[in-house]
Design a protein around this motif. Structure first.
Motif, PDB file in Angstrom:
ATOM      1  N   SER A 155      23.841  29.015 -28.838  1.00  0.00           N
ATOM      2  CA  SER A 155      24.099  30.209 -29.087  1.00  0.00           C
ATOM      3  C   SER A 155      24.817  30.528 -30.481  1.00  0.00           C
ATOM      4  O   SER A 155      25.009  29.585 -31.224  1.00  0.00           O
ATOM      5  N   ASP A 156      24.894  31.803 -31.222  1.00  0.00           N
ATOM      6  CA  ASP A 156      25.331  31.969 -32.463  1.00  0.00           C
ATOM      7  C   ASP A 156      27.022  31.391 -32.531  1.00  0.00           C
ATOM      8  O   ASP A 156      27.220  30.904 -33.625  1.00  0.00           O
ATOM      9  N   PHE A 157      27.563  31.611 -31.379  1.00  0.00           N
ATOM     10  CA  PHE A 157      28.822  31.211 -31.277  1.00  0.00           C
ATOM     11  C   PHE A 157      28.977  29.792 -31.428  1.00  0.00           C
ATOM     12  O   PHE A 157      29.772  29.340 -32.493  1.00  0.00           O
ATOM     13  N   GLU A 158      28.160  28.869 -30.854  1.00  0.00           N
ATOM     14  CA  GLU A 158      28.313  27.569 -31.073  1.00  0.00           C
ATOM     15  C   GLU A 158      27.684  27.075 -32.267  1.00  0.00           C
ATOM     16  O   GLU A 158      28.314  26.281 -32.827  1.00  0.00           O
ATOM     17  N   LEU A 159      26.689  27.627 -32.813  1.00  0.00           N
ATOM     18  CA  LEU A 159      26.207  27.285 -34.194  1.00  0.00           C
ATOM     19  C   LEU A 159      27.196  27.508 -35.263  1.00  0.00           C
ATOM     20  O   LEU A 159      27.736  26.862 -36.138  1.00  0.00           O
ATOM     21  N   SER A 160      27.854  28.745 -35.300  1.00  0.00           N
ATOM     22  CA  SER A 160      28.646  29.166 -36.206  1.00  0.00           C
ATOM     23  C   SER A 160      30.081  28.401 -36.214  1.00  0.00           C
ATOM     24  O   SER A 160      30.417  27.828 -37.314  1.00  0.00           O
ATOM     25  N   ARG A 161      30.643  27.985 -35.077  1.00  0.00           N
ATOM     26  CA  ARG A 161      31.761  26.935 -35.119  1.00  0.00           C
ATOM     27  C   ARG A 161      31.217  25.489 -35.687  1.00  0.00           C
ATOM     28  O   ARG A 161      32.034  24.902 -36.171  1.00  0.00           O
ATOM     29  N   LEU A 162      30.079  25.169 -35.003  1.00  0.00           N
ATOM     30  CA  LEU A 162      29.681  23.902 -35.399  1.00  0.00           C
ATOM     31  C   LEU A 162      29.633  23.704 -37.155  1.00  0.00           C
ATOM     32  O   LEU A 162      30.079  22.861 -37.710  1.00  0.00           O
ATOM     33  N   PHE A 163      29.159  24.843 -37.453  1.00  0.00           N
ATOM     34  CA  PHE A 163      29.056  24.961 -39.070  1.00  0.00           C
ATOM     35  C   PHE A 163      30.309  24.901 -39.758  1.00  0.00           C
ATOM     36  O   PHE A 163      30.531  24.331 -40.816  1.00  0.00           O
TER      37      PHE A 163
ATOM     38  N   ALA B 207      18.902  22.076 -32.611  1.00  0.00           N
ATOM     39  CA  ALA B 207      20.075  21.989 -31.815  1.00  0.00           C
ATOM     40  C   ALA B 207      21.347  22.533 -32.533  1.00  0.00           C
ATOM     41  O   ALA B 207      22.294  22.690 -31.962  1.00  0.00           O
ATOM     42  N   MET B 208      21.612  21.847 -33.756  1.00  0.00           N
ATOM     43  CA  MET B 208      22.714  22.123 -34.453  1.00  0.00           C
ATOM     44  C   MET B 208      22.736  23.163 -35.571  1.00  0.00           C
ATOM     45  O   MET B 208      23.690  23.601 -36.054  1.00  0.00           O
ATOM     46  N   GLY B 209      21.574  23.727 -35.971  1.00  0.00           N
ATOM     47  CA  GLY B 209      21.474  24.691 -36.878  1.00  0.00           C
ATOM     48  C   GLY B 209      20.998  24.041 -38.249  1.00  0.00           C
ATOM     49  O   GLY B 209      21.626  22.941 -38.841  1.00  0.00           O
ATOM     50  N   GLU B 210      20.011  24.610 -39.031  1.00  0.00           N
ATOM     51  CA  GLU B 210      19.704  24.028 -39.915  1.00  0.00           C
ATOM     52  C   GLU B 210      20.623  23.899 -41.146  1.00  0.00           C
ATOM     53  O   GLU B 210      20.661  22.928 -41.936  1.00  0.00           O
ATOM     54  N   ARG B 211      21.674  24.622 -41.209  1.00  0.00           N
ATOM     55  CA  ARG B 211      22.503  24.817 -42.453  1.00  0.00           C
ATOM     56  C   ARG B 211      23.488  23.537 -41.995  1.00  0.00           C
ATOM     57  O   ARG B 211      23.845  22.888 -43.066  1.00  0.00           O
ATOM     58  N   SER B 212      23.820  23.204 -40.795  1.00  0.00           N
ATOM     59  CA  SER B 212      24.623  21.956 -40.564  1.00  0.00           C
ATOM     60  C   SER B 212      23.853  20.758 -40.817  1.00  0.00           C
ATOM     61  O   SER B 212      24.416  19.764 -41.468  1.00  0.00           O
ATOM     62  N   ALA B 213      22.622  20.918 -40.384  1.00  0.00           N
ATOM     63  CA  ALA B 213      22.005  19.689 -40.688  1.00  0.00           C
ATOM     64  C   ALA B 213      21.479  19.346 -42.139  1.00  0.00           C
ATOM     65  O   ALA B 213      21.960  18.164 -42.652  1.00  0.00           O
ATOM     66  N   ASP B 214      21.534  20.285 -42.780  1.00  0.00           N
ATOM     67  CA  ASP B 214      21.384  20.363 -44.389  1.00  0.00           C
ATOM     68  C   ASP B 214      22.720  19.467 -44.863  1.00  0.00           C
ATOM     69  O   ASP B 214      22.562  18.884 -46.022  1.00  0.00           O
ATOM     70  N   ARG B 215      23.879  20.030 -44.481  1.00  0.00           N
ATOM     71  CA  ARG B 215      25.166  19.375 -44.894  1.00  0.00           C
ATOM     72  C   ARG B 215      25.408  18.068 -44.717  1.00  0.00           C
ATOM     73  O   ARG B 215      25.716  17.074 -45.247  1.00  0.00           O
ATOM     74  N   LEU B 216      24.608  17.765 -43.603  1.00  0.00           N
ATOM     75  CA  LEU B 216      24.890  16.241 -43.033  1.00  0.00           C
ATOM     76  C   LEU B 216      23.976  15.248 -44.152  1.00  0.00           C
ATOM     77  O   LEU B 216      24.219  14.037 -44.258  1.00  0.00           O
ATOM     78  N   ARG B 217      23.020  15.741 -44.625  1.00  0.00           N
ATOM     79  CA  ARG B 217      21.911  15.278 -45.295  1.00  0.00           C
ATOM     80  C   ARG B 217      22.485  14.842 -46.802  1.00  0.00           C
ATOM     81  O   ARG B 217      22.054  13.790 -47.331  1.00  0.00           O
TER      82      ARG B 217
ATOM     83  N   GLU C  96      27.688  14.240 -28.272  1.00  0.00           N
ATOM     84  CA  GLU C  96      26.993  15.307 -27.119  1.00  0.00           C
ATOM     85  C   GLU C  96      26.537  16.628 -28.076  1.00  0.00           C
ATOM     86  O   GLU C  96      26.668  17.377 -27.458  1.00  0.00           O
ATOM     87  N   VAL C  97      26.050  16.259 -29.212  1.00  0.00           N
ATOM     88  CA  VAL C  97      25.663  17.324 -30.147  1.00  0.00           C
ATOM     89  C   VAL C  97      24.350  17.725 -29.383  1.00  0.00           C
ATOM     90  O   VAL C  97      23.465  16.830 -29.128  1.00  0.00           O
ATOM     91  N   GLY C  98      23.766  18.928 -29.073  1.00  0.00           N
ATOM     92  CA  GLY C  98      22.493  19.290 -28.310  1.00  0.00           C
ATOM     93  C   GLY C  98      22.414  18.912 -27.034  1.00  0.00           C
ATOM     94  O   GLY C  98      21.375  18.716 -26.440  1.00  0.00           O
ATOM     95  N   ALA C  99      23.636  18.778 -26.155  1.00  0.00           N
ATOM     96  CA  ALA C  99      23.433  18.319 -24.829  1.00  0.00           C
ATOM     97  C   ALA C  99      22.964  19.345 -24.038  1.00  0.00           C
ATOM     98  O   ALA C  99      22.595  18.935 -22.994  1.00  0.00           O
ATOM     99  N   SER C 100      23.257  20.623 -24.259  1.00  0.00           N
ATOM    100  CA  SER C 100      22.808  21.830 -23.553  1.00  0.00           C
ATOM    101  C   SER C 100      21.316  21.834 -23.424  1.00  0.00           C
ATOM    102  O   SER C 100      20.811  21.742 -24.597  1.00  0.00           O
ATOM    103  N   LYS C 101      20.714  22.107 -22.314  1.00  0.00           N
ATOM    104  CA  LYS C 101      19.380  22.361 -22.062  1.00  0.00           C
ATOM    105  C   LYS C 101      18.915  23.717 -22.546  1.00  0.00           C
ATOM    106  O   LYS C 101      17.641  23.848 -23.059  1.00  0.00           O
ATOM    107  N   GLU C 102      19.695  24.609 -22.959  1.00  0.00           N
ATOM    108  CA  GLU C 102      19.526  25.958 -23.449  1.00  0.00           C
ATOM    109  C   GLU C 102      19.573  25.786 -25.043  1.00  0.00           C
ATOM    110  O   GLU C 102      20.262  24.987 -25.655  1.00  0.00           O
TER     111      GLU C 102
END
Length: 264
Positions: free
Chosen positions: A199-207, A234-244, A190-196
């Motif tokens: 937030s910085d809080f969500e992105l920082s914790r996910l990272f 939805a998950m932040g470019e930094r997190s996406a970059d780590r996944l790659r 459920e990554v990116g499940a929110s329609k909004e």
């Protein structure tokens, strides 16, 4: 070293000879006898020794999994998904067949993906079996190895972290993050499940979670109803970059939803 010294040291070590011995359970085996002072010791049956080691390893694996489940405040795989396996995943379309095959291959080759820290991303339409296959990988990894695998939703993780802020949950944010960066495999749903916008809080914790696993070279399976191109926002470019890193595998689920039918 002089030959008489070698003989003396050999005697001190107590190695006498090898001979045939009998194990009541496994029959004959070649044993080595050792003498220490006036006592003679015989090497144990190698099959019994291997079985004992395997039993001790199984106990330790169970202990580690129970400890991790306790830290997470729940089981490694939620009760609702215990029956989600490759065997219970019914295929009714070519797309499903390909997705199941690729996920099965990921599970079968998990040791290789673990060595590379290779992540897997399942994206596409809701109700297409992404969660089922993600959990199936986790179930097989734990059933066929000593590794740990955890399934969690991003929303559930963020809720648990927020609950630590007033100190009433008995946990700390660091405690929760550590429990998610420790398992051999994390299935993050459920990554990116929110329609909004996140937030910085969500992105920082996910990272923190993604980066913590990235630093340990531990693979993560990310599941999202978004498309592959939408996911980085939805998950932040930094997190996406780590996944790659490590050659990420992206599987699109672009067929119609079958939720409520047997395939799920």
């Amino acid at each position: 070293m002089r030959s008489e010294n070698v003989v003396h040291l050999t005697r001190m070590a107590g190695v006498r000879a090898s001979s045939m011995a009998v194990c009541e359970e496994h029959g004959e085996y070649r044993a080595t006898t050792h003498q220490v002072l006036n006592k003679v010791f015989q090497s144990p049956c190698p099959q019994c020794k291997a079985e004992q080691a395997a039993a001790q390893q199984a106990v330790e694996v169970k202990r580690q999994r129970n400890e991790l489940a306790w830290k997470l405040g729940d089981s490694l795989i939620p009760k609702r998904f215990k029956g989600k396996t490759f065997e219970s995943y019914a295929v009714t379309s070519e797309g499903q067949a390909k997705a199941k095959t690729r996920c099965q291959q990921y599970a079968d080759d998990f040791e290789r993906h673990l060595d590379a820290g290779r992540c897997l991303i399942l994206v596409g339409n809701p109700g297409t079996g992404k969660t089922h296959l993600g959990v199936s990988i986790a179930q097989q990894v734990m059933a066929q190895s000593t590794h740990t695998a955890v399934y969690r939703t991003l929303g559930g993780i963020l809720q648990s972290i927020r609950a630590t802020f007033d100190g009433s949950s008995g946990q700390t944010e660091g405690h929760i993050i550590e429990s998610l960066t420790r398992p051999s495999l994390l299935v993050l749903d459920e990554v990116g499940a929110s329609k909004e916008a996140p937030s910085d809080f969500e992105l920082s914790r996910l990272f923190s979670i993604i980066n913590g696993r990235y630093e340990k070279m531990l693979p993560t399976i990310v599941i999202s109803n978004l498309g592959a191109k939408e996911l980085p926002s939805a998950m932040g470019e930094r997190s996406a970059d780590r996944l790659r890193e490590g050659g990420v595998i992206v599987l699109p689920f672009n067929w119609e939803s079958h939720r409520g039918k047997e395939v799920l």
